[in-house]
Design a protein around this motif. Structure first.
Motif, PDB file in Angstrom:
ATOM      1  N   ARG A  51      -6.136   0.376  -8.445  1.00 28.44           N
ATOM      2  CA  ARG A  51      -7.259  -0.546  -8.492  1.00 28.44           C
ATOM      3  C   ARG A  51      -7.636  -0.861  -7.052  1.00 28.44           C
ATOM      4  NH1 ARG A  51      -7.299  -5.690 -12.299  1.00 28.44           N
ATOM      5  NH2 ARG A  51      -6.533  -4.033 -13.604  1.00 28.44           N
ATOM      6  N   TYR A  52      -8.872  -0.528  -6.685  1.00 25.27           N
ATOM      7  CA  TYR A  52      -9.386  -0.764  -5.351  1.00 25.27           C
ATOM      8  C   TYR A  52     -10.341  -1.941  -5.415  1.00 25.27           C
ATOM      9  CZ  TYR A  52      -7.576   3.929  -4.608  1.00 25.27           C
ATOM     10  OH  TYR A  52      -6.758   5.027  -4.526  1.00 25.27           O
ATOM     11  N   GLU A  53     -10.061  -2.984  -4.639  1.00 22.79           N
ATOM     12  CA  GLU A  53     -10.887  -4.182  -4.617  1.00 22.79           C
ATOM     13  C   GLU A  53     -11.115  -4.598  -3.170  1.00 22.79           C
ATOM     14  OE1 GLU A  53      -9.713  -6.866  -8.279  1.00 22.79           O
ATOM     15  OE2 GLU A  53      -7.908  -6.193  -7.229  1.00 22.79           O
ATOM     16  N   ILE A  54     -12.169  -5.354  -2.968  1.00 18.79           N
ATOM     17  CA  ILE A  54     -12.482  -5.870  -1.635  1.00 18.79           C
ATOM     18  C   ILE A  54     -12.483  -7.392  -1.715  1.00 18.79           C
ATOM     19  CG2 ILE A  54     -14.235  -6.009   0.178  1.00 18.79           C
ATOM     20  CD1 ILE A  54     -15.213  -3.220  -0.841  1.00 18.79           C
ATOM     21  N   ILE A  55     -11.750  -8.005  -0.801  1.00 18.94           N
ATOM     22  CA  ILE A  55     -11.740  -9.463  -0.703  1.00 18.94           C
ATOM     23  C   ILE A  55     -12.116  -9.816   0.732  1.00 18.94           C
ATOM     24  CG2 ILE A  55     -10.382 -11.579  -0.896  1.00 18.94           C
ATOM     25  CD1 ILE A  55      -8.647 -10.135  -2.982  1.00 18.94           C
ATOM     26  N   ASP A  56     -13.265 -10.468   0.866  1.00 17.72           N
ATOM     27  CA  ASP A  56     -13.784 -10.870   2.179  1.00 17.72           C
ATOM     28  C   ASP A  56     -13.805  -9.708   3.168  1.00 17.72           C
ATOM     29  OD1 ASP A  56     -14.152 -13.462   1.266  1.00 17.72           O
ATOM     30  OD2 ASP A  56     -12.155 -14.098   1.884  1.00 17.72           O
ATOM     31  N   GLY A  57     -14.218  -8.536   2.702  1.00 18.76           N
ATOM     32  CA  GLY A  57     -14.349  -7.378   3.575  1.00 18.76           C
ATOM     33  C   GLY A  57     -13.077  -6.592   3.811  1.00 18.76           C
ATOM     34  N   LEU A 113      -1.210   0.839 -13.285  1.00 20.81           N
ATOM     35  CA  LEU A 113      -0.582  -0.132 -14.175  1.00 20.81           C
ATOM     36  C   LEU A 113       0.188   0.578 -15.284  1.00 20.81           C
ATOM     37  CD1 LEU A 113      -3.730  -2.348 -14.184  1.00 20.81           C
ATOM     38  CD2 LEU A 113      -1.610  -2.784 -12.938  1.00 20.81           C
ATOM     39  N   ASP A 114       1.271  -0.059 -15.733  1.00 23.93           N
ATOM     40  CA  ASP A 114       2.110   0.569 -16.760  1.00 23.93           C
ATOM     41  C   ASP A 114       1.589   0.279 -18.166  1.00 23.93           C
ATOM     42  OD1 ASP A 114       2.917  -2.051 -17.354  1.00 23.93           O
ATOM     43  OD2 ASP A 114       4.762  -1.879 -16.203  1.00 23.93           O
TER      44      ASP A 114
END
Length: 187
Positions: free
Chosen positions: A33-39, A47-48
């Motif tokens: 899971r690729y996410e961006i938080i404040d850049g 995940l299992d």
């Protein structure tokens, strides 16, 4: 000499500035899971099956009680300023925008199912971003030894605890809409 696409990994370069939503398209659908938080880029390992079963059970519980027009989605992205988050479960209000990345004003509830690698983010960082965006409700589900639901409501200084629910006996909750939850039955 290895040829890209055969046995060598694909190489990419980080952006010169903050990460943005278009940068997320650099990554393959590899289960992370690729996410961006404040850049800044945050990556969660695949995940299992236990996690996926718990998410499916939560989605089923929320969908079965959803009034007409409400949407319950797993892994629907939310765009919040310089952040692009992907909660495990999102409940959208009726007449939501329908955009690829949901707008916080359309979101009635976000839920995260904790894993060992996501624990700090699910307990500290993501709730702070969701609260700052004005999302009214946040649920955090611990997995072991049996599922436990921690419900929070947005208050003047962030999320405030509204209760901890455990066991297989259904408990009535009033938000995001009236329903009964029994976390012990989700495992």
């Amino acid at each position: 000499m290895a040829v890209i696409g055969q046995s060598s990994p694909v190489r990419w370069a980080a952006p010169d500035g903050p990460w943005t939503e278009p940068d997320l398209h650099l990554f393959p659908p590899d289960g992370h899971r690729y996410e961006i938080i404040d850049g800044s880029l945050y990556v969660t390992p695949p995940l299992d099956k236990e996690h996926e079963s718990l998410v499916a059970a939560l989605v089923g519980t929320l969908r079965s009680a959803a009034p007409a027009g409400w949407w319950v989605c797993d892994r629907l992205g939310i765009e919040i300023g310089g952040s692009n988050l992907i909660p495990d479960v999102t409940v959208l209000r009726p007449h939501s925008s329908g955009s690829v990345w949901a707008e916080p004003a359309d979101v009635a509830l976000v839920a995260e199912v904790e894993t060992e690698p996501s624990r700090r983010c699910d307990r500290l960082l993501k709730p702070a971003v969701y609260a700052e965006a004005g999302i009214a409700r946040y649920w955090r589900i611990e997995r072991a030894p049996e599922p436990v639901l921690h419900a929070y409501a947005l208050g003047p200084d962030g999320y405030e605890p509204r209760g901890t629910i455990r066991g297989a006996d259904p408990v009535k909750v009033d938000a995001p809409y009236p329903l009964r939850v029994a976390p012990g039955s989700w495992s």
